[in-house]
Design a protein around this motif. Structure first.
Motif, PDB file in Angstrom:
ATOM      1  N   GLU A 403      49.410  67.229  33.691  1.00  0.00           N
ATOM      2  CA  GLU A 403      48.584  66.440  34.591  1.00  0.00           C
ATOM      3  C   GLU A 403      49.250  65.146  35.026  1.00  0.00           C
ATOM      4  OE1 GLU A 403      45.881  63.676  36.197  1.00  0.00           O
ATOM      5  OE2 GLU A 403      46.814  63.390  34.224  1.00  0.00           O
ATOM      6  N   ASN A 404      50.159  64.600  34.187  1.00  0.00           N
ATOM      7  CA  ASN A 404      50.761  63.301  34.508  1.00  0.00           C
ATOM      8  C   ASN A 404      51.534  63.318  35.823  1.00  0.00           C
ATOM      9  OD1 ASN A 404      52.679  64.858  32.599  1.00  0.00           O
ATOM     10  ND2 ASN A 404      54.041  63.360  33.532  1.00  0.00           N
ATOM     11  N   TRP A 405      51.958  64.526  36.287  1.00  0.00           N
ATOM     12  CA  TRP A 405      52.703  64.575  37.547  1.00  0.00           C
ATOM     13  C   TRP A 405      51.819  64.264  38.749  1.00  0.00           C
ATOM     14  CZ3 TRP A 405      57.541  63.799  37.534  1.00  0.00           C
ATOM     15  CH2 TRP A 405      58.330  64.251  36.479  1.00  0.00           C
ATOM     16  N   SER A 406      50.501  64.323  38.572  1.00  0.00           N
ATOM     17  CA  SER A 406      49.621  63.938  39.685  1.00  0.00           C
ATOM     18  C   SER A 406      49.798  62.456  40.008  1.00  0.00           C
ATOM     19  CB  SER A 406      48.161  64.246  39.352  1.00  0.00           C
ATOM     20  OG  SER A 406      47.729  63.493  38.231  1.00  0.00           O
ATOM     21  N   LYS A 407      50.133  61.636  39.003  1.00  0.00           N
ATOM     22  CA  LYS A 407      50.353  60.210  39.249  1.00  0.00           C
ATOM     23  C   LYS A 407      51.549  60.010  40.166  1.00  0.00           C
ATOM     24  CE  LYS A 407      48.505  59.070  34.675  1.00  0.00           C
ATOM     25  NZ  LYS A 407      48.840  58.565  33.318  1.00  0.00           N
ATOM     26  N   THR A 408      52.617  60.783  39.928  1.00  0.00           N
ATOM     27  CA  THR A 408      53.791  60.718  40.806  1.00  0.00           C
ATOM     28  C   THR A 408      53.418  61.131  42.222  1.00  0.00           C
ATOM     29  OG1 THR A 408      55.220  61.250  38.930  1.00  0.00           O
ATOM     30  CG2 THR A 408      56.140  61.578  41.137  1.00  0.00           C
ATOM     31  N   TYR A 409      52.637  62.188  42.317  1.00  0.00           N
ATOM     32  CA  TYR A 409      52.179  62.683  43.626  1.00  0.00           C
ATOM     33  C   TYR A 409      51.390  61.602  44.357  1.00  0.00           C
ATOM     34  CZ  TYR A 409      49.264  65.527  46.814  1.00  0.00           C
ATOM     35  OH  TYR A 409      48.607  66.044  47.898  1.00  0.00           O
ATOM     36  N   PHE A 410      50.429  60.977  43.664  1.00  0.00           N
ATOM     37  CA  PHE A 410      49.603  59.952  44.304  1.00  0.00           C
ATOM     38  C   PHE A 410      50.447  58.758  44.736  1.00  0.00           C
ATOM     39  CE2 PHE A 410      45.903  61.622  41.631  1.00  0.00           C
ATOM     40  CZ  PHE A 410      45.366  62.331  42.700  1.00  0.00           C
ATOM     41  N   GLU A 411      51.408  58.371  43.909  1.00  0.00           N
ATOM     42  CA  GLU A 411      52.248  57.213  44.239  1.00  0.00           C
ATOM     43  C   GLU A 411      53.008  57.454  45.533  1.00  0.00           C
ATOM     44  OE1 GLU A 411      55.991  54.691  42.339  1.00  0.00           O
ATOM     45  OE2 GLU A 411      54.786  55.984  41.041  1.00  0.00           O
ATOM     46  N   TRP A 412      53.570  58.662  45.674  1.00  0.00           N
ATOM     47  CA  TRP A 412      54.290  58.981  46.910  1.00  0.00           C
ATOM     48  C   TRP A 412      53.340  59.054  48.100  1.00  0.00           C
ATOM     49  CZ3 TRP A 412      57.471  63.188  44.023  1.00  0.00           C
ATOM     50  CH2 TRP A 412      58.680  62.666  43.626  1.00  0.00           C
ATOM     51  N   MET A 413      52.248  59.747  47.902  1.00  0.00           N
ATOM     52  CA  MET A 413      51.362  60.024  49.030  1.00  0.00           C
ATOM     53  C   MET A 413      50.642  58.776  49.536  1.00  0.00           C
ATOM     54  SD  MET A 413      51.748  63.175  49.780  1.00  0.00           S
ATOM     55  CE  MET A 413      50.318  63.893  50.574  1.00  0.00           C
ATOM     56  N   ARG A 414      50.334  57.854  48.642  1.00  0.00           N
ATOM     57  CA  ARG A 414      49.624  56.638  49.061  1.00  0.00           C
ATOM     58  C   ARG A 414      50.559  55.613  49.687  1.00  0.00           C
ATOM     59  NH1 ARG A 414      46.067  56.995  43.565  1.00  0.00           N
ATOM     60  NH2 ARG A 414      44.411  58.352  44.414  1.00  0.00           N
ATOM     61  N   ASN A 415      51.859  55.867  49.601  1.00  0.00           N
ATOM     62  CA  ASN A 415      52.840  54.981  50.239  1.00  0.00           C
ATOM     63  C   ASN A 415      53.690  55.764  51.238  1.00  0.00           C
ATOM     64  OD1 ASN A 415      52.637  52.309  48.591  1.00  0.00           O
ATOM     65  ND2 ASN A 415      52.654  53.924  47.046  1.00  0.00           N
ATOM     66  N   ILE A 416      53.093  56.782  51.814  1.00  0.00           N
ATOM     67  CA  ILE A 416      53.859  57.707  52.650  1.00  0.00           C
ATOM     68  C   ILE A 416      54.267  57.068  53.967  1.00  0.00           C
ATOM     69  CG2 ILE A 416      51.905  58.748  53.871  1.00  0.00           C
ATOM     70  CD1 ILE A 416      53.291  61.503  53.269  1.00  0.00           C
ATOM     71  N   GLU A 417      55.460  57.433  54.425  1.00  0.00           N
ATOM     72  CA  GLU A 417      55.940  57.001  55.736  1.00  0.00           C
ATOM     73  C   GLU A 417      56.095  58.222  56.623  1.00  0.00           C
ATOM     74  OE1 GLU A 417      59.485  54.722  55.329  1.00  0.00           O
ATOM     75  OE2 GLU A 417      58.526  53.135  54.143  1.00  0.00           O
ATOM     76  N   ASP A 418      56.210  57.994  57.914  1.00  0.00           N
ATOM     77  CA  ASP A 418      56.353  59.108  58.846  1.00  0.00           C
ATOM     78  C   ASP A 418      57.613  59.911  58.511  1.00  0.00           C
ATOM     79  OD1 ASP A 418      54.069  58.192  59.965  1.00  0.00           O
ATOM     80  OD2 ASP A 418      54.957  57.542  61.866  1.00  0.00           O
ATOM     81  N   TRP A 419      57.520  61.181  58.781  1.00  0.00           N
ATOM     82  CA  TRP A 419      58.531  62.154  58.333  1.00  0.00           C
ATOM     83  C   TRP A 419      59.465  62.492  59.487  1.00  0.00           C
ATOM     84  CZ3 TRP A 419      56.648  67.846  57.237  1.00  0.00           C
ATOM     85  CH2 TRP A 419      57.754  68.665  56.931  1.00  0.00           C
ATOM     86  N   CYS A 420      60.740  62.193  59.303  1.00  0.00           N
ATOM     87  CA  CYS A 420      61.754  62.541  60.304  1.00  0.00           C
ATOM     88  C   CYS A 420      62.048  64.034  60.203  1.00  0.00           C
ATOM     89  CB  CYS A 420      63.027  61.736  60.076  1.00  0.00           C
ATOM     90  SG  CYS A 420      64.376  62.170  61.193  1.00  0.00           S
ATOM     91  N   ILE A 421      61.762  64.787  61.248  1.00  0.00           N
ATOM     92  CA  ILE A 421      61.868  66.249  61.181  1.00  0.00           C
ATOM     93  C   ILE A 421      62.988  66.818  62.045  1.00  0.00           C
ATOM     94  CG2 ILE A 421      59.449  66.637  60.553  1.00  0.00           C
ATOM     95  CD1 ILE A 421      58.912  67.214  63.538  1.00  0.00           C
ATOM     96  N   SER A 422      63.767  65.974  62.720  1.00  0.00           N
ATOM     97  CA  SER A 422      64.828  66.506  63.590  1.00  0.00           C
ATOM     98  C   SER A 422      66.194  66.380  62.925  1.00  0.00           C
ATOM     99  CB  SER A 422      64.818  65.771  64.940  1.00  0.00           C
ATOM    100  OG  SER A 422      64.748  64.379  64.753  1.00  0.00           O
ATOM    101  N   ARG A 423      67.052  67.350  63.231  1.00  0.00           N
ATOM    102  CA  ARG A 423      68.419  67.363  62.716  1.00  0.00           C
ATOM    103  C   ARG A 423      69.363  67.695  63.872  1.00  0.00           C
ATOM    104  NH1 ARG A 423      65.932  65.194  59.470  1.00  0.00           N
ATOM    105  NH2 ARG A 423      65.647  65.638  57.256  1.00  0.00           N
ATOM    106  N   GLN A 424      70.536  67.051  63.850  1.00  0.00           N
ATOM    107  CA  GLN A 424      71.469  67.188  64.962  1.00  0.00           C
ATOM    108  C   GLN A 424      72.503  68.274  64.657  1.00  0.00           C
ATOM    109  OE1 GLN A 424      70.324  63.940  63.819  1.00  0.00           O
ATOM    110  NE2 GLN A 424      68.808  64.492  65.388  1.00  0.00           N
ATOM    111  N   ILE A 425      72.010  69.474  64.385  1.00  0.00           N
ATOM    112  CA  ILE A 425      72.881  70.624  64.155  1.00  0.00           C
ATOM    113  C   ILE A 425      72.388  71.771  65.037  1.00  0.00           C
ATOM    114  CG2 ILE A 425      73.533  69.931  61.809  1.00  0.00           C
ATOM    115  CD1 ILE A 425      71.432  71.844  60.724  1.00  0.00           C
ATOM    116  N   TRP A 426      73.050  72.928  64.947  1.00  0.00           N
ATOM    117  CA  TRP A 426      72.687  74.055  65.818  1.00  0.00           C
ATOM    118  C   TRP A 426      71.907  75.153  65.092  1.00  0.00           C
ATOM    119  CZ3 TRP A 426      77.927  74.951  68.839  1.00  0.00           C
ATOM    120  CH2 TRP A 426      78.097  73.886  69.744  1.00  0.00           C
ATOM    121  N   TRP A 427      72.144  75.303  63.784  1.00  0.00           N
ATOM    122  CA  TRP A 427      71.507  76.392  63.048  1.00  0.00           C
ATOM    123  C   TRP A 427      70.147  75.919  62.534  1.00  0.00           C
ATOM    124  CZ3 TRP A 427      70.875  81.252  62.273  1.00  0.00           C
ATOM    125  CH2 TRP A 427      70.400  81.772  61.067  1.00  0.00           C
ATOM    126  N   GLY A 428      69.098  76.548  63.004  1.00  0.00           N
ATOM    127  CA  GLY A 428      67.750  76.177  62.596  1.00  0.00           C
ATOM    128  C   GLY A 428      66.769  76.469  63.717  1.00  0.00           C
TER     129      GLY A 428
END
Length: 942
Positions: A403-428
């Protein structure tokens, strides 16, 4: 979807022995494993079946470029154990497998192949290059699937998916378009991790930061009014060319009067302001910090708060661009660093240089130092998606184990930043966005859909965005895209939400959290009910496995074995620095002087399960797997003994009278306890405790005790046929049940033995994996039998311990005196003297009544004293000499170890694990010494 490879479509039923049909004398995993697996797969036995409760696990998709490593073997063993367990319980079970297209890694593989032919991807062009990648994938990109088969994984290979297959590609496009239309995907200029060799943004998980020795340069920035200068410290002096402010802490009395003034940025002539920000630590350096918003993530945040200009001074390959003074343009960043320092020194603006250790971020693929880089990228607005994902864990719809891993999850999620989803490659997955000549953005399923939606005629020229999506974007959809979404397929309806996700803690944010966000958004439900978080596999000393340390283990090498010569050739590829190759070779020779013996799959799987304590990192040592290989041998030999005593015999299937001995009733009762314990521990993901219960019952209760206790019944002249029939029936029924109980952890050996034992137990079926998992039968629990046998065992073990302590031959009959006994002790001895006489070999038994016993060795059986007179049994002088010699040896080793621990230098410098092990040795030797001295004193009194 893909189909099984041709290699596996021929069904070759496993036969225990090609000539006789009986079990081989020696357990040889290679003789059984691959034949059994090919039959399982070829006959489609991994597919979901039945009307039971749906139970589904998603295989974390390994990279298509990947090979099986110990982390895979560990997690996949646990997943397969759960899948086989639930399949046998009658659940409608699916293990959904597949691979990830691994954008950067796969592109690098193919680009290296082209480079050997003197070509680059740009020579081929995008479409031809992608054809090459698909060609590589079709011919070489399935190695890890074959290795997963070697591990015994019961994945439904007919449903195998690939993140770039047509169905999943459609799902990716659908999600992108819908998120964009809702304003949750946007394009913007922000700071990203930039790999200057690969020319692409990379995720934090693809950046490895390690401590390196560097420098801290202290630079003088003159105040514009000529009243002095400020000193700033930096580890990257070249970035000063892009500075747009100097920051101080607003509470720092030294600089409060300078806030709002300007300094003249050296080498550029630009005036930049002195600003106040709480980010600045007054205790670090001079308390003044240069702010370069376009080249540092912390500076970017400061710059955003103060609306500072953001000046990018780098090109995509980390050379100085035209935003910097002409003298530095075109220089590589490290050449520019040397030039900047030389110019500052020449102008008297270099205060000093300090040695400084710092964390240097490098790309995990290229090895290049990563640069924070200001560039246009595509982003997902994460906060609106994170809110429902946080609630899903808070309200218990998803449970983390531990259960202690939920604390790690909450810490990340409550301080979340926008997610960069683009990559400058050709395969994908290419981003489904198009631009007109004015720069307007249009998003849709394809260009035709864009033109229809926006009523764009052929005269409007559209160009598709060249970027592809981050691999994590497609894998975030894995729990529902693999089941057919956006189509509402029967599989999607049946198996979503899935049961449990088995994963490492390092990707809770990168993968687990994103699957939760996407599942709630597009399926309106969580993707899985539980998240079981595993620890990391480390070496025997607790160090993380890495190629540079030479301590990496290949699971296939453990299964098949490998010579030292081949292991060295594998580990020292000729591509490393000579010093590193030498270090790896030395470490390998020290650890594996004779290579690695073949242990087989079942021994490896049982080892991994036995080590899987709750969420902790795991020290993997060959001693453990060797022990579990012996366990496989023990089970194999036990089965051979059972078959020798039951094949061609009446095992109670013919309807004749059956009489069960005390030992029969005891082992059957102990089996019920083991069944209950195994269910309980697997239900709580305590694979280690489930393995412990299985091991202890198999090794100690069944093999060491029951197989011995049944011999007086099977071979005794006084035994009735009904009693022999009862023992034969118990032998095969308990073994058949035990094989079903162990099958999820050790599938191959249990299947091979079961096919021999099942007919003798009256059981039919083609495969063990489709037999029902054992359940507790309360009617077979027998507390009185368990108590009675425990008394018998204590009696026998007491005599054996005295033999061992006094170095008396196991076959020598011993006179036994019994003192302080009760009537129930006499009754138990009378009822069970057949077991005792067969296994302990007492010469005579005398029940003392007030008689003083001679000097004897003594042990307790409950409250009764079991005495063995030693006079005439041992050579007193020889035994004293032997004990004195042993005491001297132990004392010498104890003194050495205590001296080592008394050495402060050893305790401070040696690894904590080594010191702890030394302390354990001291404690063990102290106990041994006390026991030997007590024994010596007893002998001297004779």
């Amino acid at each position: 979807m893909t189909t099984p490879t041709e290699k596996h479509h021929i069904i070759r039923p496993f036969r225990p022995h090609p000539d006789t049909g009986t079990m081989d004398k020696t357990y040889d995993p290679h003789a059984i494993e691959q034949a059994i697996y090919q039959e399982w797969e070829g006959r489609g036995w991994f597919a979901p079946a039945g009307e039971g409760t749906p139970y589904c696990i998603m295989l974390p998709p390994p990279n298509v470029t990947g090979t099986l490593h110990m982390g895979h073997a560990f997690q996949d063993t646990l997943m397969d154990t759960l899948i086989r367990y639930h399949r046998m319980r009658g659940d409608n079970t699916l293990w959904q497998g597949g691979t990830d297209h691994a954008g950067i890694a796969t592109q690098m593989v193919v680009e290296r192949q082209l480079a050997r032919d003197g070509q680059s991807r740009h020579d081929l062009g995008r479409e031809a290059f992608l054809d090459k990648v698909w060609e590589w994938r079709d011919h070489s990109g399935n190695q890890i699937q074959q290795q997963l088969r070697r591990l015994g994984t019961s994945i439904d290979w007919h449903r195998e998916r690939f993140t770039m297959d047509a169905g999943l590609s459609r799902a990716v496009t659908e999600v992108f378009v819908r998120l964009y239309e809702e304003g949750l995907i946007y394009r913007g200029k922000r700071l990203v991790n930039w790999d200057p060799v690969l020319h692409t943004a990379v995720s934090d998980l693809e950046v490895i930061s390690e401590e390196e020795q560097g420098k801290l340069w202290h630079l003088r920035y003159p105040l514009s009014d000529g009243s002095g200068h400020l000193v700033v410290a930096t580890t990257r002096p070249e970035t000063m060319l892009g500075d747009t402010a100097v920051a101080v802490n607003p509470e720092d009395e030294r600089y409060r009067h300078l806030i709002g003034k300007t300094v003249t940025l050296p080498l550029t002539g630009r005036e930049i302001p002195v600003i106040a920000d709480d980010y600045v630590d007054p205790e670090f350096g001079s308390g003044c910090v240069k702010i370069t918003p376009a080249h540092d993530f912390n500076d970017y945040a400061v710059g955003s708060r103060h609306h500072l200009p953001m000046i990018n001074i780098f090109t995509v390959d980390a050379r100085i661009n035209d935003a910097a003074p002409e003298a530095y343009r075109g220089l590589d960043r490290f050449d520019a660093r040397r030039q900047v320092i030389a110019d500052l020194e020449a102008q008297g603006l270099l205060e000093r240089i300090d040695d400084h250790k710092l964390m240097v971020p490098r790309g995990d693929r290229s090895g290049a130092v990563i640069e924070p880089f200001l560039t246009d990228q595509w982003y997902v607005k994460a906060a609106p998606l994170a809110e429902p994902a946080i609630r899903a864990v808070e309200d218990g719809r998803i449970r983390f184990v531990p259960e202690n891993w939920s604390k790690t999850y909450f810490e990340w999620m409550r301080n979340i930043e926008d997610w960069c989803i683009s990559r400058q490659i050709w395969w994908g997955h290419r981003i489904p966005a198009w631009y007109d000549e004015a720069g307007n953005i249009y998003v849709g399923e394809d260009e035709a859909a864009v033109r229809r939606k926006h009523r764009l005629g052929d005269e409007v020229r559209l160009t598709q965005d060249p970027d592809v999506l981050d691999t994590w974007f497609s894998s975030a959809l894995w729990p529902f895209s693999t089941l057919g979404w956006p189509e509402q397929t029967p599989e999607l309806k049946t198996f979503y939400p899935t049961a449990v996700l088995v994963t490492g803690f390092d990707i809770i944010f990168f993968w687990v959290a994103r699957m939760i966000m996407m599942g709630l958004k597009f399926m309106d439900d969580v993707p899985f009910r539980e998240v079981y978080v595993t620890g990391l596999i480390r070496d025997a000393e607790g160090q993380k496995m890495s190629k540079s340390k030479g301590n990496v283990l290949d699971p296939i090498d453990l299964i098949d074995g490998i010579s030292l010569e081949d292991l060295l050739a594998k580990r020292t590829t000729g591509l490393m620095q000579p010093q590193m190759e030498k270090r790896i070779a030395q470490a390998t020779k020290k650890q594996f002087p004779d290579g690695i013996p073949a242990f087989g799959t079942d021994a490896l799987r049982f080892t991994l399960a036995a080590l899987a304590s709750s969420g902790r990192d795991i020290k993997f040592d060959l001693g453990r797997i060797e022990g579990y290989r012996n366990f496989c041998n023990k089970l194999w030999n036990a089965a051979r003994y059972v078959l020798m005593n039951t094949e061609g015999q009446d095992t109670g299937l013919c309807g004749g009278p059956v009489e069960l001995s005390l030992a029969d009733r005891w082992i059957t009762s102990r089996l019920q306890d083991t069944i209950a314990e195994t269910h309980r521990q697997l239900g709580e993901y305590r694979f280690d405790l489930a393995a412990k219960a299985l091991y202890e019952f198999t090794w100690y209760d069944y093999c060491d005790w029951y197989l011995e206790l049944c011999k007086p019944v099977l071979t005794g002249e006084d035994s009735s046929e009904a009693a022999r029939r009862g023992t034969r029936r118990t032998l095969v029924q308990v073994l058949e049940t035990l094989l079903r109980l162990m099958h999820p952890v050790m599938p191959f050996i249990t299947e091979a033995i079961w096919r021999q034992v099942a007919p003798l137990a009256g059981v039919t079926g083609d495969t063990l994996m489709h037999r029902p998992y054992p359940v507790v039968d309360d009617a077979l629990k027998d507390a009185s039998a368990e108590q009675e046998i425990e008394w018998v065992k204590t009696f026998i073990l007491g005599m054996r311990r005295i033999r061992a302590e006094m170095d008396i031959s196991p076959g020598k009959p011993l006179p036994v005196l019994l003192d302080n006994w009760k009537p129930e002790d006499q009754a138990r001895f009378a009822a069970n003297q057949g077991f005792i006489r067969f296994l302990a070999k007492p010469e005579s038994v005398q029940w003392l009544e007030g008689t003083e016993a001679p000097e004897s060795a003594m042990t307790l059986v409950g409250e009764m004293r079991l005495l063995i007179p030693l006079a005439g049994l041992i050579d007193k002088d020889a035994e004293i000499a032997r004990l004195e010699k042993e005491i001297a040896k132990v004392q010498k080793n104890l003194t050495l170890c205590e001296g080592k621990l008394a050495n402060a230098g050893f305790v401070e410098r040696a690894p904590a694990e080594v010191v702890a092990k030394e302390r354990e040795r001291v404690a063990e030797m102290g106990t041994t010494l006390r026991e030997l001295e007590a024994q010596l004193e007893k002998i001297r009194r004779l």
